[in-house]
Design a protein around this motif. Sequence first.
Motif, mmCIF file in Angstrom:
data_model
loop_
_atom_site.group_PDB
_atom_site.id
_atom_site.type_symbol
_atom_site.label_atom_id
_atom_site.label_comp_id
_atom_site.label_asym_id
_atom_site.label_seq_id
_atom_site.Cartn_x
_atom_site.Cartn_y
_atom_site.Cartn_z
ATOM 1 N N LYS A 58 -21.227 11.202 15.664
ATOM 2 C CA LYS A 58 -20.365 10.340 14.852
ATOM 3 C C LYS A 58 -19.051 10.119 15.581
ATOM 4 O O LYS A 58 -18.424 11.063 16.053
ATOM 5 C CB LYS A 58 -20.115 10.986 13.487
ATOM 6 C CG LYS A 58 -19.258 10.149 12.557
ATOM 7 C CD LYS A 58 -19.060 10.882 11.225
ATOM 8 C CE LYS A 58 -18.184 10.071 10.278
ATOM 9 N NZ LYS A 58 -17.943 10.790 9.000
ATOM 10 N N ASN A 59 -18.635 8.864 15.675
ATOM 11 C CA ASN A 59 -17.379 8.516 16.345
ATOM 12 C C ASN A 59 -17.350 8.984 17.798
ATOM 13 O O ASN A 59 -16.331 9.456 18.307
ATOM 14 C CB ASN A 59 -16.177 9.101 15.591
ATOM 15 C CG ASN A 59 -16.038 8.543 14.188
ATOM 16 O OD1 ASN A 59 -16.300 7.375 13.963
ATOM 17 N ND2 ASN A 59 -15.658 9.384 13.247
ATOM 18 N N THR A 60 -18.495 8.857 18.458
ATOM 19 C CA THR A 60 -18.606 9.194 19.870
ATOM 20 C C THR A 60 -18.894 7.927 20.666
ATOM 21 O O THR A 60 -19.167 6.861 20.104
ATOM 22 C CB THR A 60 -19.737 10.207 20.104
ATOM 23 O OG1 THR A 60 -20.981 9.609 19.715
ATOM 24 C CG2 THR A 60 -19.519 11.477 19.309
ATOM 25 N N GLU A 61 -18.865 8.049 21.977
ATOM 26 C CA GLU A 61 -19.154 6.913 22.839
ATOM 27 C C GLU A 61 -20.612 6.481 22.659
ATOM 28 O O GLU A 61 -21.534 7.264 22.890
ATOM 29 C CB GLU A 61 -18.904 7.286 24.298
ATOM 30 C CG GLU A 61 -19.161 6.144 25.260
ATOM 31 C CD GLU A 61 -19.090 6.586 26.710
ATOM 32 O OE1 GLU A 61 -19.593 5.859 27.568
ATOM 33 O OE2 GLU A 61 -18.525 7.666 26.962
ATOM 34 N N ASP A 62 -20.798 5.242 22.224
ATOM 35 C CA ASP A 62 -22.130 4.660 21.996
ATOM 36 C C ASP A 62 -22.975 5.499 21.053
ATOM 37 O O ASP A 62 -24.213 5.469 21.106
ATOM 38 C CB ASP A 62 -22.872 4.478 23.329
ATOM 39 C CG ASP A 62 -22.161 3.530 24.268
ATOM 40 O OD1 ASP A 62 -21.516 2.595 23.773
ATOM 41 O OD2 ASP A 62 -22.225 3.737 25.489
ATOM 42 N N ASN A 63 -22.322 6.264 20.169
ATOM 43 C CA ASN A 63 -23.009 7.115 19.191
ATOM 44 C C ASN A 63 -23.959 8.119 19.840
ATOM 45 O O ASN A 63 -24.973 8.512 19.251
ATOM 46 C CB ASN A 63 -23.770 6.262 18.166
ATOM 47 C CG ASN A 63 -22.841 5.420 17.324
ATOM 48 O OD1 ASN A 63 -21.794 5.888 16.864
ATOM 49 N ND2 ASN A 63 -23.200 4.158 17.127
ATOM 50 N N LYS A 64 -23.615 8.561 21.059
ATOM 51 C CA LYS A 64 -24.391 9.582 21.742
ATOM 52 C C LYS A 64 -23.874 10.966 21.332
ATOM 53 O O LYS A 64 -22.748 11.129 20.886
ATOM 54 C CB LYS A 64 -24.285 9.410 23.254
ATOM 55 C CG LYS A 64 -24.912 8.122 23.768
ATOM 56 C CD LYS A 64 -24.757 8.022 25.290
ATOM 57 C CE LYS A 64 -25.397 6.751 25.818
ATOM 58 N NZ LYS A 64 -25.204 6.618 27.296
ATOM 59 N N VAL A 65 -24.728 11.967 21.522
ATOM 60 C CA VAL A 65 -24.373 13.321 21.111
ATOM 61 C C VAL A 65 -23.383 13.938 22.096
ATOM 62 O O VAL A 65 -23.512 13.796 23.313
ATOM 63 C CB VAL A 65 -25.632 14.204 21.009
ATOM 64 C CG1 VAL A 65 -25.246 15.654 20.726
ATOM 65 C CG2 VAL A 65 -26.552 13.699 19.913
ATOM 66 N N THR A 66 -22.389 14.621 21.558
ATOM 67 C CA THR A 66 -21.496 15.464 22.349
ATOM 68 C C THR A 66 -21.479 16.850 21.707
ATOM 69 O O THR A 66 -21.601 16.982 20.485
ATOM 70 C CB THR A 66 -20.075 14.882 22.427
ATOM 71 O OG1 THR A 66 -19.270 15.703 23.275
ATOM 72 C CG2 THR A 66 -19.420 14.786 21.074
ATOM 73 N N TYR A 67 -21.362 17.879 22.529
ATOM 74 C CA TYR A 67 -21.297 19.265 22.072
ATOM 75 C C TYR A 67 -19.908 19.803 22.380
ATOM 76 O O TYR A 67 -19.418 19.648 23.497
ATOM 77 C CB TYR A 67 -22.343 20.122 22.789
ATOM 78 C CG TYR A 67 -23.767 19.662 22.599
ATOM 79 C CD1 TYR A 67 -24.572 20.217 21.602
ATOM 80 C CD2 TYR A 67 -24.310 18.684 23.430
ATOM 81 C CE1 TYR A 67 -25.886 19.795 21.434
ATOM 82 C CE2 TYR A 67 -25.618 18.270 23.268
ATOM 83 C CZ TYR A 67 -26.402 18.821 22.268
ATOM 84 O OH TYR A 67 -27.703 18.398 22.109
ATOM 85 N N ASN A 103 -19.648 16.172 27.457
ATOM 86 C CA ASN A 103 -19.403 14.778 27.093
ATOM 87 C C ASN A 103 -20.704 14.031 26.814
ATOM 88 O O ASN A 103 -21.803 14.499 27.126
ATOM 89 C CB ASN A 103 -18.641 14.075 28.217
ATOM 90 C CG ASN A 103 -17.285 14.689 28.464
ATOM 91 O OD1 ASN A 103 -16.519 14.911 27.543
ATOM 92 N ND2 ASN A 103 -16.994 14.987 29.727
ATOM 93 N N GLU A 104 -20.554 12.836 26.280
ATOM 94 C CA GLU A 104 -21.713 12.028 25.926
ATOM 95 C C GLU A 104 -22.577 11.683 27.129
ATOM 96 O O GLU A 104 -23.793 11.488 26.999
ATOM 97 C CB GLU A 104 -21.257 10.726 25.247
ATOM 98 C CG GLU A 104 -20.559 10.927 23.907
ATOM 99 C CD GLU A 104 -19.047 11.105 24.029
ATOM 100 O OE1 GLU A 104 -18.346 10.804 23.058
ATOM 101 O OE2 GLU A 104 -18.576 11.566 25.098
ATOM 102 N N ASP A 105 -21.996 11.620 28.324
ATOM 103 C CA ASP A 105 -22.763 11.288 29.523
ATOM 104 C C ASP A 105 -23.294 12.519 30.242
ATOM 105 O O ASP A 105 -23.867 12.418 31.330
ATOM 106 C CB ASP A 105 -21.921 10.443 30.486
ATOM 107 C CG ASP A 105 -20.705 11.189 31.034
ATOM 108 O OD1 ASP A 105 -20.476 12.345 30.609
ATOM 109 O OD2 ASP A 105 -20.000 10.618 31.881
#
Length: 456
Positions: free
Chosen positions: A171-180, A204-206
């Motif tokens: 949620k509220n991440t770059e391109d809605n990708k998962v971040t931990y 990060n998301e990438d």
Amino acid sequence: FTKIEEVERKGNVTELSTPTVNGTNATFSVDFKVPGDYIIYRITVENKGTINGIIKEIKGSEQGSDAIKFDIEGIKEGDKLPSKGSTTFDITISYDSNTSGQPNLTDNKLSIGINYIQDTGSNVPSNNLDIVPTRLSQKILYDNEEKPDTNIDFSKISSDSNGKGLYYTSKNTEDNKVTYYFRGDVNNNYVSFGEYYWRIIRINEDGSIRLIYQGTKATDTGENALIGTSSFNYISTDAAFAGYKHGRPTKDSWDWHGWSTSYEQAHANEVDSDIKIKLENWYEEHLVKYDSYIADTGFCNDRTISSGPGFGTDVTMFGSMNRLANEMPQFACPNATHDLFTVSNEKGNSASEKKIGLITVDEAVYAGGASTDANFNYYLRTGVDYWTMSPLLVGGGDEKVHVLVVMMNGMLVQSWSESDSDVAGVRPVINLNPNVEITSTEQNGTLNKPYIIKIN
């Protein structure tokens, strides 16, 4: 090992070399084209000696892409292998069918060690093979039980009941990708890299790993957890000076008594701030030789407007003010093409010279800080004040730019961007490449066993 043979394959799988066994080594190398491809090998193990054997330990490690999966069946610790006997186990190598798009990494390497000892009749506990990753991002997930952050109240500081450990969100991440991300009073996010110690902020998301400077020792706090002090900018009498890089307050001269007359003029990314110069000089002196290990992920100096014109000395509220007021932190940079400082990454503004920056106030909120209460028990508190990269407002009675800092008590508060007394410390943030590896699978990120980045 006496034999390796193919059992089954699906899809367009290519063997890059002939599978071989050679004494105590069995090797294979395959190439996949599309998700869903797989191949299964069966390996035969024979006890050619005169003493019965038993498996004491199986250790495995992998390094590389999450999209390439390994599955081992038919062998476990405690399995017996009598003299002159043989056994088999299967290894399935697959291209994850859930993969969508090209992975950041396209190869994965598996290494397994099977330790047979003499079977004297003693019992060896039966355990399945546990493959321990050596890639840092994988090892972080391996060492932690990650949890969704749906029950966290971001208006309050972290605590045992309001977030401690590793969390994830899309949620509220770059391109809605998962971040931990790590939150609270954690003690297993230490990294040794480039002759310094760091704390892990998040994956990060990438897939790159964001770190914040800890010092020359893992136990450093206070001023030792800084590279020095600096003003954010050399002057603060115009909205332009909310910028990590900024425009000129007057169009054609360096007359600092003039005011900017448009948002575009104020935030034109023309002139380096004091803190940008400080960080990039330090990078050049201390980290440039490790540049190939550092990702160009970018750092968000969010200058989107919540209210006001965004130029001159009129009252302006920046985006971070709105998010703090409404307990709505976000990892995505609201205007990445302008405010995400990168070197050459096209998703950002390419306005930086070095791959270094500062933490955002949003990341500090996710980590456990708040603007309403002190927090003496989360990993970002060091006992001194240091800058974030997030401007809060302009004006409010003093016609000055205010930038958020992490205070010595852990609270997130505002400070003038200009100071004759170097009001706040500088705590660098970098991003490691997704494929960096650690030197040993025994490392778990704790103070005594920090993750040590492998330098080739």
